[in-house]
Scaffold this motif. Structure first.
Motif, PDB file in Angstrom:
ATOM      1  N   ASP A 105       0.912  -1.199   0.050  1.00  0.00           N
ATOM      2  CA  ASP A 105       0.103  -0.064   0.062  1.00  0.00           C
ATOM      3  C   ASP A 105       0.982   1.401  -0.013  1.00  0.00           C
ATOM      4  O   ASP A 105       0.869   2.040   1.015  1.00  0.00           O
ATOM      5  N   PRO A 106       1.419   1.409  -0.980  1.00  0.00           N
ATOM      6  CA  PRO A 106       2.663   2.535  -1.051  1.00  0.00           C
ATOM      7  C   PRO A 106       2.232   3.946  -0.886  1.00  0.00           C
ATOM      8  O   PRO A 106       2.693   4.830  -0.448  1.00  0.00           O
ATOM      9  N   ASN A 107       0.920   4.199  -1.385  1.00  0.00           N
ATOM     10  CA  ASN A 107       0.255   5.234  -1.046  1.00  0.00           C
ATOM     11  C   ASN A 107      -0.722   5.497   0.274  1.00  0.00           C
ATOM     12  O   ASN A 107      -1.450   6.508   0.342  1.00  0.00           O
ATOM     13  N   GLN A 108      -0.869   4.536   0.974  1.00  0.00           N
ATOM     14  CA  GLN A 108      -1.416   4.515   2.218  1.00  0.00           C
ATOM     15  C   GLN A 108      -2.898   4.833   2.142  1.00  0.00           C
ATOM     16  O   GLN A 108      -3.457   5.789   2.649  1.00  0.00           O
ATOM     17  N   LEU A 109      -3.488   4.134   1.027  1.00  0.00           N
ATOM     18  CA  LEU A 109      -4.975   4.252   0.990  1.00  0.00           C
ATOM     19  C   LEU A 109      -5.937   3.212   1.536  1.00  0.00           C
ATOM     20  O   LEU A 109      -7.080   3.410   1.127  1.00  0.00           O
TER      21      LEU A 109
END
Length: 241
Positions: free
Chosen positions: A36-40
């Protein structure tokens, strides 16, 4: 000098593989950065299409709607006998349907396990599994501070051991991460580890879901005898309309 440099390279390589330089918090953060690289995840609002393949060859299709900000969950299950079950939880409200009808006999409620308690359990089950490893940041999660190195099915992994506070969970879990990419590739749980009960789940392939890397295929096996229980496949994902 050459021998010294070679020794240092080998030592650094071993430290990378064994995770000696990683705390459990750092490993989890790296795994979440991969998945979840964009912390979504906490903003997730999507629909998942899942095919469950049983060990006997039968299949069952489910459609799952999750809107975490609105605290909304719905699962529609299409059974082999042409029965359609719907369980919906929206904040504190629960709706149950059998073939589109909310009027359900007590007998059918029992036969098809249609209850608000079951709806909540199903919501927790799917949001936990499909929200991993991000869900390991939830309150009540007790992560062992030590990162273990284990070989599982012939591959070395960095492993987190996880327990839960009373009232949240009773099982002991192990999460296996690739030592290079930090992708989660296996998880395993025990009700009583001394009895070698519980199951392990092999994860393969990845479905890109709203910029997240969600494992596409989960194969469930018993810890005690490696017996295949079933495989669930995330065949498609799309935003909620």
């Amino acid at each position: 000098m050459k021998r010294f440099l070679l020794t240092m390279i080998v030592m650094v390589g071993l430290q990378t593989v064994t995770g000696q330089d990683l705390t459990s918090t750092q490993l989890l953060d790296k795994a979440i950065a991969y998945h979840d690289p964009n912390q979504l995840w906490n903003l997730f609002a999507g629909k998942l299409f899942i095919t469950l393949q049983y060990a006997d060859g039968k299949e069952r299709q489910s459609e799952i709607e999750i809107n975490l900000p609105k605290e909304y969950f719905k699962i529609t299950t299409f059974r082999e006998d042409d029965i359609v079950l719907e369980l919906m939880v929206e904040k504190n409200d629960c709706t149950l349907k059998l073939n589109g009808e909310t009027t359900i006999s007590d007998e059918d409620r029992k036969t098809y396990r249609l209850s608000c308690e079951q709806a909540l359990k199903t919501k927790d089950y799917y949001t936990y599994l499909y929200g991993l490893p991000m869900k390991l940041k939830d309150p009540g999660t007790i992560i062992d501070p030590n990162v273990e190195t284990k070989t599982f099915k012939g591959k070395e992994y960095l492993v987190l051991k996880v327990n839960y506070e009373e009232g949240i969970g009773k099982d002991t879990w192990y999460f296996y991460f690739d030592p290079t990419t930090y992708a989660m590739e296996v998880y395993q749980f025990y009700h009583d580890e001394s009895k070698n009960d519980g199951e392990y789940i092999l994860l393969s392939d990845v479905e890109n879901v709203a910029s997240m890397k969600i494992p596409k295929t989960r194969a469930w096996y018993t810890n005690s005898d490696d017996r295949l229980l079933g495989i669930d496949i995330l065949t498609k994902a799309e935003p909620l309309k």
